[in-house]
Design a protein around this motif. Structure first.
Motif, PDB file in Angstrom:
ATOM      1  N   TYR A 130      48.758 -88.573 -63.230  1.00 36.14           N
ATOM      2  CA  TYR A 130      47.554 -88.045 -63.877  1.00 36.14           C
ATOM      3  C   TYR A 130      47.165 -88.896 -65.084  1.00 36.14           C
ATOM      4  CZ  TYR A 130      44.606 -84.855 -66.588  1.00 36.14           C
ATOM      5  OH  TYR A 130      43.574 -84.305 -67.312  1.00 36.14           O
ATOM      6  N   VAL A 131      48.154 -89.267 -65.915  1.00 34.45           N
ATOM      7  CA  VAL A 131      47.840 -90.010 -67.133  1.00 34.45           C
ATOM      8  C   VAL A 131      47.607 -91.496 -66.858  1.00 34.45           C
ATOM      9  CG1 VAL A 131      49.158 -88.421 -68.559  1.00 34.45           C
ATOM     10  CG2 VAL A 131      50.284 -90.454 -67.649  1.00 34.45           C
ATOM     11  N   LEU A 132      47.922 -91.945 -65.647  1.00 31.14           N
ATOM     12  CA  LEU A 132      47.734 -93.363 -65.326  1.00 31.14           C
ATOM     13  C   LEU A 132      46.250 -93.735 -65.381  1.00 31.14           C
ATOM     14  CD1 LEU A 132      49.360 -95.865 -64.530  1.00 31.14           C
ATOM     15  CD2 LEU A 132      49.011 -95.230 -62.132  1.00 31.14           C
ATOM     16  N   CYS A 133      45.429 -92.961 -64.711  1.00 28.39           N
ATOM     17  CA  CYS A 133      43.961 -93.109 -64.764  1.00 28.39           C
ATOM     18  C   CYS A 133      43.508 -94.573 -64.610  1.00 28.39           C
ATOM     19  CB  CYS A 133      43.423 -92.544 -66.093  1.00 28.39           C
ATOM     20  SG  CYS A 133      43.664 -90.773 -66.261  1.00 28.39           S
ATOM     21  N   ASN A 134      44.122 -95.316 -63.699  1.00 29.82           N
ATOM     22  CA  ASN A 134      43.717 -96.713 -63.495  1.00 29.82           C
ATOM     23  C   ASN A 134      43.030 -96.918 -62.155  1.00 29.82           C
ATOM     24  OD1 ASN A 134      45.840 -96.321 -61.804  1.00 29.82           O
ATOM     25  ND2 ASN A 134      47.033 -98.089 -62.488  1.00 29.82           N
ATOM     26  N   GLY A 135      42.747 -95.817 -61.496  1.00 30.06           N
ATOM     27  CA  GLY A 135      42.043 -95.924 -60.227  1.00 30.06           C
ATOM     28  C   GLY A 135      42.941 -96.304 -59.066  1.00 30.06           C
ATOM     29  N   SER A 136      44.262 -96.410 -59.292  1.00 29.72           N
ATOM     30  CA  SER A 136      45.168 -96.771 -58.196  1.00 29.72           C
ATOM     31  C   SER A 136      45.323 -95.587 -57.253  1.00 29.72           C
ATOM     32  CB  SER A 136      46.534 -97.181 -58.740  1.00 29.72           C
ATOM     33  OG  SER A 136      47.128 -96.105 -59.426  1.00 29.72           O
ATOM     34  N   PRO A 137      45.557 -95.854 -55.956  1.00 29.73           N
ATOM     35  CA  PRO A 137      45.658 -94.760 -54.983  1.00 29.73           C
ATOM     36  C   PRO A 137      46.962 -93.986 -55.143  1.00 29.73           C
ATOM     37  CG  PRO A 137      46.198 -96.837 -53.941  1.00 29.73           C
ATOM     38  CD  PRO A 137      45.730 -97.171 -55.333  1.00 29.73           C
ATOM     39  N   ASP A 138      46.938 -92.770 -54.702  1.00 25.35           N
ATOM     40  CA  ASP A 138      48.156 -91.960 -54.666  1.00 25.35           C
ATOM     41  C   ASP A 138      48.835 -92.222 -53.328  1.00 25.35           C
ATOM     42  OD1 ASP A 138      50.157 -90.117 -54.666  1.00 25.35           O
ATOM     43  OD2 ASP A 138      48.915 -88.427 -55.284  1.00 25.35           O
ATOM     44  N   PRO A 139      50.031 -92.869 -53.321  1.00 21.99           N
ATOM     45  CA  PRO A 139      50.664 -93.230 -52.044  1.00 21.99           C
ATOM     46  C   PRO A 139      51.150 -92.042 -51.242  1.00 21.99           C
ATOM     47  CG  PRO A 139      52.149 -93.680 -53.857  1.00 21.99           C
ATOM     48  CD  PRO A 139      50.842 -93.289 -54.470  1.00 21.99           C
ATOM     49  N   THR A 140      51.185 -90.862 -51.863  1.00 24.43           N
ATOM     50  CA  THR A 140      51.616 -89.679 -51.125  1.00 24.43           C
ATOM     51  C   THR A 140      50.463 -88.999 -50.405  1.00 24.43           C
ATOM     52  OG1 THR A 140      51.318 -88.230 -53.042  1.00 24.43           O
ATOM     53  CG2 THR A 140      53.463 -89.302 -52.792  1.00 24.43           C
ATOM     54  N   VAL A 141      49.227 -89.510 -50.674  1.00 28.12           N
ATOM     55  CA  VAL A 141      48.039 -88.963 -50.007  1.00 28.12           C
ATOM     56  C   VAL A 141      47.601 -89.953 -48.932  1.00 28.12           C
ATOM     57  CG1 VAL A 141      45.662 -88.181 -50.284  1.00 28.12           C
ATOM     58  CG2 VAL A 141      47.346 -87.754 -52.104  1.00 28.12           C
ATOM     59  N   PRO A 142      47.694 -89.606 -47.660  1.00 27.67           N
ATOM     60  CA  PRO A 142      47.406 -90.554 -46.582  1.00 27.67           C
ATOM     61  C   PRO A 142      46.043 -91.221 -46.680  1.00 27.67           C
ATOM     62  CG  PRO A 142      48.426 -88.573 -45.711  1.00 27.67           C
ATOM     63  CD  PRO A 142      48.145 -88.301 -47.154  1.00 27.67           C
ATOM     64  N   SER A 143      45.017 -90.441 -46.999  1.00 22.65           N
ATOM     65  CA  SER A 143      43.670 -91.028 -47.027  1.00 22.65           C
ATOM     66  C   SER A 143      43.555 -92.099 -48.111  1.00 22.65           C
ATOM     67  CB  SER A 143      42.627 -89.927 -47.255  1.00 22.65           C
ATOM     68  OG  SER A 143      42.886 -89.244 -48.480  1.00 22.65           O
ATOM     69  N   GLU A 144      44.152 -91.871 -49.280  1.00 18.88           N
ATOM     70  CA  GLU A 144      44.054 -92.836 -50.374  1.00 18.88           C
ATOM     71  C   GLU A 144      44.837 -94.109 -50.078  1.00 18.88           C
ATOM     72  OE1 GLU A 144      44.819 -91.344 -54.261  1.00 18.88           O
ATOM     73  OE2 GLU A 144      43.726 -89.459 -53.942  1.00 18.88           O
ATOM     74  N   ILE A 145      46.048 -93.988 -49.601  1.00 18.02           N
ATOM     75  CA  ILE A 145      46.859 -95.188 -49.368  1.00 18.02           C
ATOM     76  C   ILE A 145      46.346 -95.984 -48.185  1.00 18.02           C
ATOM     77  CG2 ILE A 145      48.598 -94.129 -47.848  1.00 18.02           C
ATOM     78  CD1 ILE A 145      49.185 -96.685 -50.689  1.00 18.02           C
ATOM     79  N   ASN A 146      45.821 -95.289 -47.164  1.00 14.30           N
ATOM     80  CA  ASN A 146      45.257 -96.013 -46.020  1.00 14.30           C
ATOM     81  C   ASN A 146      44.020 -96.805 -46.425  1.00 14.30           C
ATOM     82  OD1 ASN A 146      47.227 -95.098 -44.265  1.00 14.30           O
ATOM     83  ND2 ASN A 146      46.037 -93.293 -43.619  1.00 14.30           N
ATOM     84  N   THR A 147      43.201 -96.203 -47.291  1.00 14.10           N
ATOM     85  CA  THR A 147      42.018 -96.911 -47.785  1.00 14.10           C
ATOM     86  C   THR A 147      42.416 -98.143 -48.579  1.00 14.10           C
ATOM     87  OG1 THR A 147      40.759 -94.848 -47.895  1.00 14.10           O
ATOM     88  CG2 THR A 147      39.955 -96.691 -49.207  1.00 14.10           C
ATOM     89  N   TYR A 148      43.403 -98.000 -49.435  1.00 14.64           N
ATOM     90  CA  TYR A 148      43.886 -99.147 -50.238  1.00 14.64           C
ATOM     91  C   TYR A 148      44.392-100.269 -49.334  1.00 14.64           C
ATOM     92  CZ  TYR A 148      47.038-101.909 -53.135  1.00 14.64           C
ATOM     93  OH  TYR A 148      47.678-102.955 -53.748  1.00 14.64           O
ATOM     94  N   ILE A 149      45.198 -99.938 -48.336  1.00 11.74           N
ATOM     95  CA  ILE A 149      45.774-100.962 -47.445  1.00 11.74           C
ATOM     96  C   ILE A 149      44.662-101.689 -46.692  1.00 11.74           C
ATOM     97  CG2 ILE A 149      47.181-101.292 -45.372  1.00 11.74           C
ATOM     98  CD1 ILE A 149      49.034 -99.076 -46.399  1.00 11.74           C
ATOM     99  N   ASN A 150      43.717-100.921 -46.144  1.00  9.42           N
ATOM    100  CA  ASN A 150      42.641-101.539 -45.345  1.00  9.42           C
ATOM    101  C   ASN A 150      41.740-102.427 -46.199  1.00  9.42           C
ATOM    102  OD1 ASN A 150      43.473-100.343 -42.942  1.00  9.42           O
ATOM    103  ND2 ASN A 150      42.310 -98.461 -43.335  1.00  9.42           N
ATOM    104  N   LEU A 151      41.427-101.967 -47.424  1.00 11.20           N
ATOM    105  CA  LEU A 151      40.565-102.764 -48.284  1.00 11.20           C
ATOM    106  C   LEU A 151      41.216-104.091 -48.674  1.00 11.20           C
ATOM    107  CD1 LEU A 151      39.000-100.059 -50.657  1.00 11.20           C
ATOM    108  CD2 LEU A 151      37.859-101.336 -48.826  1.00 11.20           C
ATOM    109  N   TRP A 152      42.486-104.057 -49.019  1.00  6.22           N
ATOM    110  CA  TRP A 152      43.135-105.313 -49.428  1.00  6.22           C
ATOM    111  C   TRP A 152      43.367-106.224 -48.229  1.00  6.22           C
ATOM    112  CZ3 TRP A 152      48.706-106.342 -51.544  1.00  6.22           C
ATOM    113  CH2 TRP A 152      48.715-107.593 -52.188  1.00  6.22           C
ATOM    114  N   LYS A 153      43.651-105.609 -47.082  1.00  9.02           N
ATOM    115  CA  LYS A 153      43.875-106.424 -45.881  1.00  9.02           C
ATOM    116  C   LYS A 153      42.605-107.168 -45.479  1.00  9.02           C
ATOM    117  CE  LYS A 153      46.395-104.559 -42.724  1.00  9.02           C
ATOM    118  NZ  LYS A 153      46.842-103.686 -41.604  1.00  9.02           N
ATOM    119  N   GLU A 154      41.426-106.504 -45.643  1.00 11.48           N
ATOM    120  CA  GLU A 154      40.164-107.116 -45.236  1.00 11.48           C
ATOM    121  C   GLU A 154      39.546-107.999 -46.319  1.00 11.48           C
ATOM    122  OE1 GLU A 154      37.805-103.808 -44.166  1.00 11.48           O
ATOM    123  OE2 GLU A 154      39.009-103.263 -42.408  1.00 11.48           O
TER     124      GLU A 154
END
Length: 226
Positions: A130-154
Motif C-alpha cells: 500500500y505504501v509503495l505507491c509506485n504503480g508496480s503490479p501486485d504479483p498476487t493478483v493474476p490480472s495485474e501480473i499478467n498485464t505487467y509480463i505481457n507489456l514488458w514482453k511486447e
C-alpha cells in the motif's frame, strides 16, 4: 660231691635236648558265616514291613507338604510380580498421558504463534504494497501480473542494457514478493490452483527476465561490433 655234680649236669643236658611240648589252647567258639543274616520270624517280618510302610508314608507326606509350600510361594511371588508390573504400567501410562498433554499444549502454542506470525507477515506485505505507491503490479493478483509480463514482453523499444537492468530490479522484487507470499501461506491449506498460480508466476517472471537479459546482451554486442 662228684656224684651230685654229675646228676645236675645230666639234668641240664636232658633239659636242653628235650623238645618243648606246645600248650593246648581252648577252642574258639564258631562265628556265624559272613554275609548271612539270622532268619527272621514272621512277627519280625511284619514289624519291618509296617515300619517300612510308615517310613514311606511319612516321606510321601513330607514331599506333598513341601510341594504345596513351594506352590504357595510361587503363587505368592507371581502375585507380587503382577502387582508390581501393574503399578509400573499405571505409572508409565500416567507419565505418558502427562507428556502427551504437555506436548499437545506446546504444539498448540506453536501452531497459534505460527498462525499469528503468518497473519502478521501478510498484513505487513499488504501495508508495504500500500505504501509503495509506485504503480508496480501486485504479483498476487493474476490480472495485474499478467498485464505487467505481457507489456514488458511486447516492449521492443526498451531492450537496451540500462533499461533492462532497471526493469530487472522491479522483476526481481516481484519474484521475491511472490516467494514471501508463499512462505506466509505455508501453514494454510492452499488450494491447488492458488499454489500452481504462484509457482507459474515465479517461473514466468524468471523466464521473462532471462529473455530480456539475452536481448540486451545481444543488442550490446551488436552495438560494439558495429
Amino acid at each position: 660231691m662228684v656224684v651230685s655234680m654229675l646228676c645236675n649236669s645230666m639234668i641240664m643236658f636232658l633239659a636242653c635236648i628235650t623238645p618243648e611240648w606246645p600248650v593246648r589252647k581252648p577252642p574258639k567258639p564258631k562265628s556265624p558265616a559272613k554275609g548271612k543274616k539270622p532268619k527272621l520270624s514272621k512277627a519280625d517280618k511284619e514289624k519291618l514291613k509296617k515300619e517300612e510302610a510308615e517310613r514311606k508314608s511319612k516321606e510321601e507326606e513330607e514331599a506333598r507338604l513341601k510341594s504345596e509350600q513351594e506352590e504357595k510361594e510361587r503363587l505368592e511371588r507371581e502375585h507380587l510380580e503382577n502387582e508390581e508390573r501393574a503399578r509400573i504400567e499405571a505409572k508409565e501410562k500416567e507419565r505418558h498421558a502427562a507428556e502427551v498433554t504437555e506436548l499437545s499444549s506446546i504444539l498448540q502454542g506453536n501452531a497459534t504463534a505460527l498462525q499469528n506470525l503468518q497473519e502478521e507477515r501478510r498484513a505487513n506485505a499488504k501495508w508495504d504494497r500500500y505504501v509503495l505507491c509506485n504503480g508496480s503490479p501486485d504479483p498476487t493478483v493474476p490480472s495485474e501480473i499478467n498485464t505487467y509480463i505481457n507489456l514488458w514482453k511486447e516492449d521492443k523499444d526498451r531492450n537496451d542494457i540500462d533499461c533492462v537492468l532497471k526493469e530487472s530490479k522491479l522483476t526481481l522484487s516481484l519474484i521475491e514478493e511472490v516467494v514471501q507470499h508463499m512462505k506466509s501461506l505455508a501453514g494454510d491449506q492452499l488450494p491447488d490452483t492458488t499454489e500452481k498460480y504462484l509457482k507459474e508466476t515465479i517461473a514466468d517472471l524468471e523466464a521473462l527476465l532471462i529473455q530480456k537479459m539475452d536481448q540486451a546482451s545481444l543488442l550490446l554486442l551488436k552495438v560494439r561490433l558495429y
